[in-house]
Design an enzyme around this catalytic site. Structure first.
Site: not given
Ligand code: 13P
Length: 342
Positions: A24, A26, A33, A136, A177, A219, A262, A289
């Site tokens: 997901d 943005s 990336r 999420k 999250e 999360k 993270g 996740s």
């Molecule tokens: P990471 O596992 O790369 O931290 O991404 C998970 C995610 O959805 C962050 O919002």
């Protein structure tokens, strides 16, 4: 609201040996990336990359759900099948990120508040029609000198609970999250303290706003040493501190905790999850996740080239398999090498 149905969806997402692919990113995050592999972030490149992930054969053995971005939930596979339909056909549950990002928090330098509540009820309706079954929202907490403030913790917790209540009302399982960032040179004790304060605020707000713990997933970050700390905690220490923290704050009625990676290396993210599950059983399922920790090797192998699609899919499949092993505490680093030489 059908709580039984929400609970069933939440349980299915944390089914044994399975976890979530967070895809997901943005527009600005996916651009970062793609920049790292020298690929231009066009709509077609983003579609082709997500297509590669979602069509990886057999990965549904390890992946129960995928978090999509607003653009992605409206896109289709090369043969014209909309992505949510494609995922459903493999038994993978489609979800959607519904926040619109972390913005500077007024009068609180260095802190953020996540936006996206205005008009959310209508957007949830649309996402459900597009095939989403879970949602999420990410709140971001930074550790620094005199931060996080209680102001930042409670405003983010309040927004997370509003999002969660609206999602449950719409029949969608909220993935709540609250991410405490691990950037900085702080100790694991400091991570524990801030994660503990964060979870306290989040579960207080969730309860006050009548969110059903049975119909949600959490999360969170793991409790780690700051990435720039000279003293890095071992996998066992991370597992112990993380479990100790969550036992204090997360009701046993919550079906699962699905960690974010993270910025940990992919193998660290797997090893830490494994160490936690090896210490089980726990009151909740402990799953993943992951965004970066599931995708990094695949992104690199792909490099934006059609001829590398299979290699990228193999890399993604491998990480999904390793994290599935970590769900039961059966992962061992040797499994990484075996796969390379196989
Ligand atoms: P990471 O596992 O790369 O931290 O991404 C998970 C995610 O959805 C962050 O919002």
């Amino acid at each position: 609201m059908d709580l039984e149905k929400l609970n069933q969806t939440a349980q299915a997402i944390v089914a044994e040996g399975k976890g979530i692919l967070a895809a997901d990113e943005s527009d600005s995050t996916i651009k970062k990336r793609f920049d790292s592999i020298g690929v231009e972030s066009t709509e077609e490149h983003r579609r082709a990359y997500r297509d590669l992930l979602f069509t990886t054969e057999g990965v549904e053995e390890y992946i129960s759900g995928v978090i999509l971005f607003d653009e992605t939930i409206r896109q289709s596979s090369l043969d014209g099948t909309p992505f949510p339909k494609l995922l459903e056909s493999k038994g993978v549950i489609p979800g959607i990120k519904v926040d619109i990002g972390a913005k500077p928090l007024a009068l609180a330098e260095g802190e953020t508040i996540t936006e996206g509540l205005d008009g959310l009820r209508d957007r949830l309706e649309e996402y459900r029609e597009l095939g989403a079954r879970f949602t999420k929202w990410r709140g971001v907490i930074s550790i620094g000198k005199n931060i996080p403030s209680e102001y930042c913790l409670w405003t983010n917790a309040h927004a997370l609970a509003r999002f969660a209540a609206l999602s449950q009302e719409a029949g969608l399982v909220p993935i709540v999250e609250p991410e405490v960032l691990m950037d900085g040179d702080h100790s694991i004790e400091r991570s524990f303290e801030v994660t503990s304060r964060t979870l306290h605020a989040v579960f207080t707000e969730l309860r006050d706003q009548r969110v059903h713990p049975e119909g949600m997933l959490l999360k969170p970050n793991m409790v780690l040493s700051g990435y720039e700390s000279p003293q890095q905690a071992s996998h066992e220490q991370v597992a112990e501190e993380t479990i100790r923290c969550f036992k204090r704050h997360v009701p046993a009625a919550v079906p699962g905790i699905v960690f974010l990676s993270g910025g940990q290396s992919d193998e660290d993210a797997t090893a830490n999850l494994n160490a936690m599950n090896a210490m089980g059983p726990h009151p909740w399922q402990l799953s993943f996740s992951y965004g970066r920790a599931l995708q990094a090797p695949a992104l690199k192998a792909w490099g934006g080239k059609e001829e590398n699609v299979e290699a990228a899919q193999r890399a993604y499949y491998h990480r999904a398999k390793m994290n599935s092993a970590a769900r039961t505490g059966m992962y061992a680093p040797e499994m990484e090498r075996e796969a390379v030489t196989a």
